[in-house]
Design a protein around this motif. Sequence first.
Motif, PDB file in Angstrom:
ATOM      1  N   ASN A  79     -12.419 -67.334 -92.601  1.00  0.00           N
ATOM      2  CA  ASN A  79     -13.392 -67.949 -91.703  1.00  0.00           C
ATOM      3  C   ASN A  79     -14.599 -67.057 -91.458  1.00  0.00           C
ATOM      4  OD1 ASN A  79     -11.903 -70.507 -90.594  1.00  0.00           O
ATOM      5  ND2 ASN A  79     -10.385 -68.875 -90.510  1.00  0.00           N
ATOM      6  N   PHE A  80     -14.435 -65.741 -91.639  1.00  0.00           N
ATOM      7  CA  PHE A  80     -15.544 -64.829 -91.397  1.00  0.00           C
ATOM      8  C   PHE A  80     -16.635 -64.925 -92.458  1.00  0.00           C
ATOM      9  CE2 PHE A  80     -12.459 -62.781 -88.573  1.00  0.00           C
ATOM     10  CZ  PHE A  80     -13.262 -62.528 -87.475  1.00  0.00           C
ATOM     11  N   PHE A  81     -16.402 -65.659 -93.534  1.00  0.00           N
ATOM     12  CA  PHE A  81     -17.484 -65.906 -94.477  1.00  0.00           C
ATOM     13  C   PHE A  81     -18.564 -66.760 -93.818  1.00  0.00           C
ATOM     14  CE2 PHE A  81     -14.465 -64.195 -97.377  1.00  0.00           C
ATOM     15  CZ  PHE A  81     -15.205 -63.687 -98.436  1.00  0.00           C
ATOM     16  N   GLY A  82     -18.190 -67.408 -92.726  1.00  0.00           N
ATOM     17  CA  GLY A  82     -19.193 -68.131 -91.948  1.00  0.00           C
ATOM     18  C   GLY A  82     -20.228 -67.212 -91.336  1.00  0.00           C
ATOM     19  N   THR A  83     -19.889 -65.933 -91.144  1.00  0.00           N
ATOM     20  CA  THR A  83     -20.869 -65.001 -90.588  1.00  0.00           C
ATOM     21  C   THR A  83     -22.036 -64.790 -91.554  1.00  0.00           C
ATOM     22  OG1 THR A  83     -19.702 -63.048 -91.463  1.00  0.00           O
ATOM     23  CG2 THR A  83     -19.094 -63.809 -89.257  1.00  0.00           C
ATOM     24  N   ILE A  84     -21.787 -64.953 -92.839  1.00  0.00           N
ATOM     25  CA  ILE A  84     -22.868 -64.787 -93.827  1.00  0.00           C
ATOM     26  C   ILE A  84     -23.865 -65.933 -93.696  1.00  0.00           C
ATOM     27  CG2 ILE A  84     -23.434 -64.636 -96.270  1.00  0.00           C
ATOM     28  CD1 ILE A  84     -20.681 -63.443 -96.773  1.00  0.00           C
ATOM     29  N   VAL A  85     -23.358 -67.163 -93.643  1.00  0.00           N
ATOM     30  CA  VAL A  85     -24.267 -68.310 -93.597  1.00  0.00           C
ATOM     31  C   VAL A  85     -24.978 -68.394 -92.245  1.00  0.00           C
ATOM     32  CG1 VAL A  85     -22.947 -69.573 -95.325  1.00  0.00           C
ATOM     33  CG2 VAL A  85     -22.422 -69.921 -92.912  1.00  0.00           C
ATOM     34  N   ILE A  86     -24.280 -68.030 -91.154  1.00  0.00           N
ATOM     35  CA  ILE A  86     -24.949 -68.026 -89.851  1.00  0.00           C
ATOM     36  C   ILE A  86     -26.057 -66.971 -89.843  1.00  0.00           C
ATOM     37  CG2 ILE A  86     -24.674 -67.610 -87.382  1.00  0.00           C
ATOM     38  CD1 ILE A  86     -21.825 -68.635 -87.580  1.00  0.00           C
ATOM     39  N   ILE A 114     -15.665 -70.235 -86.258  1.00  0.00           N
ATOM     40  CA  ILE A 114     -16.904 -69.789 -86.894  1.00  0.00           C
ATOM     41  C   ILE A 114     -17.529 -70.854 -87.794  1.00  0.00           C
ATOM     42  CG2 ILE A 114     -17.912 -68.082 -88.471  1.00  0.00           C
ATOM     43  CD1 ILE A 114     -15.962 -66.037 -87.322  1.00  0.00           C
ATOM     44  N   PRO A 115     -16.775 -71.534 -88.671  1.00  0.00           N
ATOM     45  CA  PRO A 115     -17.416 -72.562 -89.508  1.00  0.00           C
ATOM     46  C   PRO A 115     -18.031 -73.706 -88.692  1.00  0.00           C
ATOM     47  CG  PRO A 115     -15.311 -71.905 -90.445  1.00  0.00           C
ATOM     48  CD  PRO A 115     -15.375 -71.295 -89.082  1.00  0.00           C
ATOM     49  N   GLY A 116     -17.359 -74.124 -87.598  1.00  0.00           N
ATOM     50  CA  GLY A 116     -17.919 -75.179 -86.769  1.00  0.00           C
ATOM     51  C   GLY A 116     -19.184 -74.733 -86.067  1.00  0.00           C
ATOM     52  N   VAL A 117     -19.166 -73.508 -85.520  1.00  0.00           N
ATOM     53  CA  VAL A 117     -20.361 -72.961 -84.883  1.00  0.00           C
ATOM     54  C   VAL A 117     -21.482 -72.807 -85.900  1.00  0.00           C
ATOM     55  CG1 VAL A 117     -21.292 -70.902 -83.737  1.00  0.00           C
ATOM     56  CG2 VAL A 117     -19.080 -71.816 -83.045  1.00  0.00           C
ATOM     57  N   ALA A 118     -21.128 -72.457 -87.127  1.00  0.00           N
ATOM     58  CA  ALA A 118     -22.131 -72.320 -88.178  1.00  0.00           C
ATOM     59  C   ALA A 118     -22.863 -73.636 -88.400  1.00  0.00           C
ATOM     60  CB  ALA A 118     -21.468 -71.861 -89.477  1.00  0.00           C
ATOM     61  N   THR A 119     -22.136 -74.739 -88.401  1.00  0.00           N
ATOM     62  CA  THR A 119     -22.769 -76.039 -88.604  1.00  0.00           C
ATOM     63  C   THR A 119     -23.706 -76.369 -87.444  1.00  0.00           C
ATOM     64  OG1 THR A 119     -20.719 -76.714 -89.691  1.00  0.00           O
ATOM     65  CG2 THR A 119     -22.327 -78.429 -89.254  1.00  0.00           C
ATOM     66  N   LEU A 120     -23.317 -76.042 -86.222  1.00  0.00           N
ATOM     67  CA  LEU A 120     -24.200 -76.247 -85.073  1.00  0.00           C
ATOM     68  C   LEU A 120     -25.475 -75.423 -85.209  1.00  0.00           C
ATOM     69  CD1 LEU A 120     -21.626 -76.191 -82.120  1.00  0.00           C
ATOM     70  CD2 LEU A 120     -22.899 -78.175 -82.958  1.00  0.00           C
ATOM     71  N   ASP A 121     -25.359 -74.250 -85.823  1.00  0.00           N
ATOM     72  CA  ASP A 121     -26.529 -73.379 -85.963  1.00  0.00           C
ATOM     73  C   ASP A 121     -27.584 -73.959 -86.887  1.00  0.00           C
ATOM     74  OD1 ASP A 121     -26.418 -70.988 -84.343  1.00  0.00           O
ATOM     75  OD2 ASP A 121     -24.576 -70.493 -85.408  1.00  0.00           O
ATOM     76  N   ILE A 122     -27.230 -74.923 -87.700  1.00  0.00           N
ATOM     77  CA  ILE A 122     -28.238 -75.601 -88.510  1.00  0.00           C
ATOM     78  C   ILE A 122     -29.255 -76.265 -87.590  1.00  0.00           C
ATOM     79  CG2 ILE A 122     -28.656 -77.507 -90.123  1.00  0.00           C
ATOM     80  CD1 ILE A 122     -25.949 -76.898 -91.387  1.00  0.00           C
ATOM     81  N   ALA A 123     -28.753 -76.957 -86.574  1.00  0.00           N
ATOM     82  CA  ALA A 123     -29.647 -77.615 -85.612  1.00  0.00           C
ATOM     83  C   ALA A 123     -30.348 -76.603 -84.711  1.00  0.00           C
ATOM     84  CB  ALA A 123     -28.856 -78.609 -84.771  1.00  0.00           C
ATOM     85  N   VAL A 124     -29.669 -75.509 -84.393  1.00  0.00           N
ATOM     86  CA  VAL A 124     -30.265 -74.490 -83.528  1.00  0.00           C
ATOM     87  C   VAL A 124     -31.494 -73.872 -84.174  1.00  0.00           C
ATOM     88  CG1 VAL A 124     -29.905 -72.212 -82.483  1.00  0.00           C
ATOM     89  CG2 VAL A 124     -28.127 -73.961 -82.323  1.00  0.00           C
TER      90      VAL A 124
END
Length: 332
Positions: free
Chosen positions: A96-103, A158-168
């Motif tokens: 799940n920490f691979f989400g830190t890269i995309v965020i 993290i992956p769910g928060v990452a998707t929200l960050d698209i809108a952020v």
Amino acid sequence: MQNESLNPPFPVFHPSSEASLRNLPVNLFGSVMGLSGLALAWRLAHGSLGAPAVIGEAIGAFALGVFVLLALGYAAKLARHPQAVHAEFHHPVTGNFFGTIVISMLLLSAVIAPYSASAAHALWTLGAIATFVLGFVVVSRLLKGQVDASHAVPAWLIPGVATLDIAVTAGHEPSTAWAAELNLLAMAVGAVLALVLFVLIVGRLVHQAPLAPAMTPSLMILVGPFAVGFLAYTNITGSIDRFAALLFYFALFMFAVVAPKVFRPSVKFSPAWWAIGFPMAALANAALKYAQLRETAPLRTIAVLLLGMLTVALAVLTVRTLRIAFNGKLLT
């Protein structure tokens, strides 16, 4: 207390006793998330509180430099030790920490937007695509069934928060019908995914053994969905209504609950501590944005306190991380 080996915060490959890129942890990209969020918070503070603009811009430049350095290091790790990267990605927690890269990519697109719209757009687009792919992979894994309930830890968010960050972070993108629909898609996927996983994680924390001590800082991630949800929702609607206020206040409540559990001298320092950075940064940004609207002394005080706590926390983490990087312990 649960044995740490039953719920490891890192993959199960065996690191060497000598410094090696093989041991570069993917969760170290959490440092870029925290620093980028801090830069954006100080940029907000410049507009609402009159803070010097140079502070936010300097932190943003530092965050970009850290990202480039980590990206080069992790690319070298992938080239030299692909089995180690494979182990991390397929690990039920560390994957799940691979989400830190995309965020990090999404946040940095907002950081560099004032300087290069084209570079920001390219980075945001790449980050958004990678985020949706990661979300698809994570959900597909979960739906295979027979997932160990003990692996339902805050990192799952993290992956769910990452998707929200698209809108952020889409504020610098051209205002088109396509962009608006993409933001709605990101908000829909991120909100539902974060809510479902939040319930699973809280159930695990309530009914099973406590997290391993090394994973204690990750409890701060529980603040993330609500603080980031506030920022995403207000960016999409263009206003701060009562629902947005509810998201902010619950994020503040969760911070008050988990902070005493996280900030304990008994929790030893490791790169896993960077898990506190972005959730705190998201809350500080939300507080600054909310205080700017309400213009009340208590809310302004809360925003300033959160920004101060975030700045001090990330300064300490930066110094301690640089220390173990220079003495060789970071990669051992």
